[in-house]
Enzyme design. Structure first.
Site, PDB file in Angstrom:
ATOM      1  N   LYS A 292      -3.377 -27.757  -6.801  1.00 42.90           N
ATOM      2  CA  LYS A 292      -2.697 -27.624  -8.004  1.00 42.90           C
ATOM      3  C   LYS A 292      -3.581 -28.361  -8.926  1.00 42.90           C
ATOM      4  CE  LYS A 292       0.880 -25.590  -7.058  1.00 42.90           C
ATOM      5  NZ  LYS A 292       0.909 -23.797  -7.471  1.00 42.90           N
TER       6      LYS A 292
ATOM      7  N   LYS B  73       8.322 -23.096 -18.883  1.00 47.63           N
ATOM      8  CA  LYS B  73       6.675 -22.819 -19.181  1.00 47.63           C
ATOM      9  C   LYS B  73       6.435 -21.580 -18.819  1.00 47.63           C
ATOM     10  CE  LYS B  73       3.403 -25.526 -17.160  1.00 47.63           C
ATOM     11  NZ  LYS B  73       2.120 -24.682 -16.592  1.00 47.63           N
ATOM     12  N   SER B  74       6.676 -21.245 -17.385  1.00 44.75           N
ATOM     13  CA  SER B  74       6.373 -19.868 -16.658  1.00 44.75           C
ATOM     14  C   SER B  74       6.980 -18.773 -17.589  1.00 44.75           C
ATOM     15  CB  SER B  74       6.776 -19.958 -15.396  1.00 44.75           C
ATOM     16  OG  SER B  74       6.538 -20.603 -14.358  1.00 44.75           O
TER      17      SER B  74
ATOM     18  N   ARG C 151       2.334 -33.618 -13.824  1.00 43.03           N
ATOM     19  CA  ARG C 151       3.696 -33.655 -13.092  1.00 43.03           C
ATOM     20  C   ARG C 151       3.855 -34.946 -12.020  1.00 43.03           C
ATOM     21  NH1 ARG C 151       6.037 -29.058 -14.420  1.00 43.03           N
ATOM     22  NH2 ARG C 151       4.831 -27.391 -14.245  1.00 43.03           N
TER      23      ARG C 151
ATOM     24  N   ARG D  50     -10.346 -24.791 -10.445  1.00 42.74           N
ATOM     25  CA  ARG D  50      -9.159 -24.079  -9.880  1.00 42.74           C
ATOM     26  C   ARG D  50      -9.613 -22.873  -9.081  1.00 42.74           C
ATOM     27  NH1 ARG D  50      -4.199 -25.346 -12.216  1.00 42.74           N
ATOM     28  NH2 ARG D  50      -3.038 -24.595 -10.203  1.00 42.74           N
TER      29      ARG D  50
ATOM     30  N   ARG E 277      -2.329 -33.058  -5.295  1.00 49.78           N
ATOM     31  CA  ARG E 277      -0.890 -33.869  -5.610  1.00 49.78           C
ATOM     32  C   ARG E 277      -0.491 -34.801  -4.278  1.00 49.78           C
ATOM     33  NH1 ARG E 277       2.106 -29.728  -9.493  1.00 49.78           N
ATOM     34  NH2 ARG E 277       0.815 -30.337 -11.419  1.00 49.78           N
TER      35      ARG E 277
ATOM     36  N   ASP F  46       6.456 -26.863  -7.709  1.00 53.07           N
ATOM     37  CA  ASP F  46       6.163 -27.926  -8.853  1.00 53.07           C
ATOM     38  C   ASP F  46       6.974 -29.132  -8.878  1.00 53.07           C
ATOM     39  OD1 ASP F  46       4.248 -26.080  -9.526  1.00 53.07           O
ATOM     40  OD2 ASP F  46       5.447 -25.261 -10.981  1.00 53.07           O
TER      41      ASP F  46
HETATM   42  C1  S3P Z   1       3.331 -20.340 -11.915  1.00 47.11           C
HETATM   43  C2  S3P Z   1       3.174 -20.451 -10.468  1.00 47.11           C
HETATM   44  C3  S3P Z   1       3.197 -21.480  -9.387  1.00 47.11           C
HETATM   45  C4  S3P Z   1       3.333 -22.732 -10.008  1.00 47.11           C
HETATM   46  C5  S3P Z   1       2.738 -22.726 -11.573  1.00 47.11           C
HETATM   47  C6  S3P Z   1       3.518 -21.605 -12.360  1.00 47.11           C
HETATM   48  C7  S3P Z   1       3.705 -19.477 -12.741  1.00 47.11           C
HETATM   49  O1  S3P Z   1       1.665 -21.327  -9.047  1.00 47.11           O
HETATM   50  O2  S3P Z   1       2.888 -23.742  -9.344  1.00 47.11           O
HETATM   51  O3  S3P Z   1       3.035 -24.259 -11.836  1.00 47.11           O
HETATM   52  O4  S3P Z   1       4.218 -19.689 -13.739  1.00 47.11           O
HETATM   53  O5  S3P Z   1       3.388 -18.267 -12.342  1.00 47.11           O
HETATM   54  P1  S3P Z   1       1.306 -20.280  -8.016  1.00 47.11           P
HETATM   55  O6  S3P Z   1       1.460 -18.902  -8.449  1.00 47.11           O
HETATM   56  O7  S3P Z   1      -0.146 -20.706  -7.626  1.00 47.11           O
HETATM   57  O8  S3P Z   1       2.146 -20.807  -6.566  1.00 47.11           O
END
Ligand code: S3P
Length: 434
Positions: free
Chosen positions: A344, A21-22, A394, A122, A348, A317
């Site tokens: 998050k 996903k990222s 999650r 958020r 969580r 995550d």
């Molecule tokens: C992500 C970074 C993380 C992660 C999120 C996806 C990203 O968050 O928890 O699910 O794709 O850059 P943070 O940048 O807030 O740590």
């Protein structure tokens, strides 16, 4: 409507999971502002990544779905995005929002960003503050010493920044780096503790003027050139649910093909191995912009583990599913410095403590020197029960794994949220349950 989950005996099979996903978010973002067209293969068609796709369509980018797991992005160059005709709706995607605010702060048009209620909760000050220091003109909703969507961005010429990250966050880092791609001068981001580095890797792939030296990243304005084709490795966060399940069910063995094995994301594998998990990694495609390999997992006897604060960003995550693993491990596990879990999609810590306690696990939270520490005393059996996902993907998937491992059936209240990251979760699970 609640869903019944019955305990299972074993899983077995070969898994081909959707792309990370990222990395999928970043592939769309950089392809959109690059010269040339990009074919993105093994894309994650999750709700969050679909929000990114929709946002870039609103910004005038032509994006075509090629087949069920790939798409073509017709890049418009770094200065080619168009002023959006309407508010950019980011649905529930925090990553899309935070990275986009960085990119849009540097454009010569104004834009407004908003999303659904969970996204409006958020915190955004973490990105808005450094971006404002670069000259960004951002108005956001101010509440309780933080800032939130909706966000209004007006154009302004940005200047470079030297920024020390106070919390490890790839979203914040990425927002600054993308703003830095347009800012006058050389922008520096210093990370005392490294967060996932997908943005840096992908910027390099697109030929950006970026340099990574130990804990510092430097970026200067540059154009981006499409690499023509990007293959997104499978998502290690999605894989982690099946990895833990394979470890904890008897007579189980799974192989996950083409998994993303970026060291800044592999904390879950390191911790599980430290607990005694039988995980074998077959590395391949060393030349790929992201490390990739096949992973074989067999039933294992897990022991308790101490998870120190500095590894948390590498598995942030995966903490909920690691809490499930710790619940069935022999002895005590300690997770240190996990406070970021409270901000998050949902809190969580609260949701996992409530649900796992209901299943008979002894969990304790304390705050030591301002850091949140969780202690879990492993049990031999989990009781089935009434589980609450709190609408968090999650949490829902972690609880379903816990329910499959329990000694009696469970009910979970809401599973629709799973499509946020893993729309095929039940289909894949159905393929390997034996
Ligand atoms: C992500 C970074 C993380 C992660 C999120 C996806 C990203 O968050 O928890 O699910 O794709 O850059 P943070 O940048 O807030 O740590």
């Amino acid at each position: 409507m609640s869903y019944l989950i019955k305990p299972y005996q074993k899983i077995q099979g070969i898994l081909n999971l959707a792309g990370d996903k990222s990395i999928s978010h970043r592939a769309v973002i950089l392809s959109s502002i690059a010269e040339g067209k990009t074919l993105i293969k093994n894309f994650s068609f999750s709700d969050d990544c679909k929000a990114t796709l929709k946002a870039f369509k609103t910004l005038g980018v032509n994006i075509k779905k090629k087949n069920k797991d790939s798409l073509i992005v017709y890049g418009r160059g770094v200065f080619g995005l168009k002023k959006p005709k309407q508010t950019i709706n980011l649905e529930e995607s925090g990553t899309s929002t935070r990275i986009l605010v960085g990119l849009l702060s540097a454009q010569n048009f104004s834009s407004k960003l908003d999303g659904k209620e969970p996204l409006r909760k958020r915190p955004m000050l973490r990105i808005v503050h450094p971006l404002r220091l670069m000259g960004a003109k951002i108005k956001a909703k101010v509440k309780n010493k933080d800032e939130y969507l909706p966000i209004l961005i007006s154009p302004n010429r940005l200047k470079s920044l030297s920024w020390r990250m106070s919390i490890p966050s790839a979203q914040v880092k990425s927002a600054i780096l993308l703003a830095g791609l347009y800012a006058k001068g050389r922008t520096k981001v210093y990370e005392p503790v490294k967060s996932r580095d997908h943005t840096e890797r992908m910027l390099k792939l697109f030929g950006a003027n970026i340099e990574v030296k130990a804990k510092s990243i430097y970026i200067s304005p540059s154009s981006l050139i499409s690499p023509k084709k990007i293959y997104i490795p499978s998502d290690i966060s999605s894989a982690s649910f099946f990895i833990v399940l394979a470890c904890l069910l008897n007579n189980s063995c799974i192989r996950i093909n083409n998994l993303g094995l970026n060291p800044s994301r592999c904390g879950v594998i390191d911790v599980l191995k430290g607990m005694g998990a039988h995980i074998r990694i077959i590395c391949k495609e060393k030349g790929h912009f992201e490390p990739i390999g096949d992973v074989i997992v067999r039933s294992s006897k897990l022991n308790g583990v101490i998870v120190s604060e500095d590894i948390i960003p590498r598995l942030i995550d995966e903490l909920p599913i690691l809490m499930v693993a710790a619940s069935l491990a022999r002895g005590k596990s300690v997770f240190k410095g996990i406070g970021e879990l409270r901000v998050k999609e949902t809190d969580r810590i609260n949701s996992m403590v409530k649900n796992l306690s209901n299943m008979g696990v002894k969990i304790e939270m304390v705050v030591k020197k301002g850091k949140e520490v969780m202690t879990i005393n492993g049990v031999n059996n989990l009781n089935g029960g009434l589980l609450k996902s709190f609408g968090d993907h999650r949490t829902a998937m972690s609880l379903i794994v816990a329910a499959l491992l329990a000694d009696s059936p469970s009910r979970i209240d809401d599973i629709k949220c799973i499509s946020k990251s893993f729309p095929n979760f039940f289909k894949i699970l159905g393929q390997i349950l034996r």
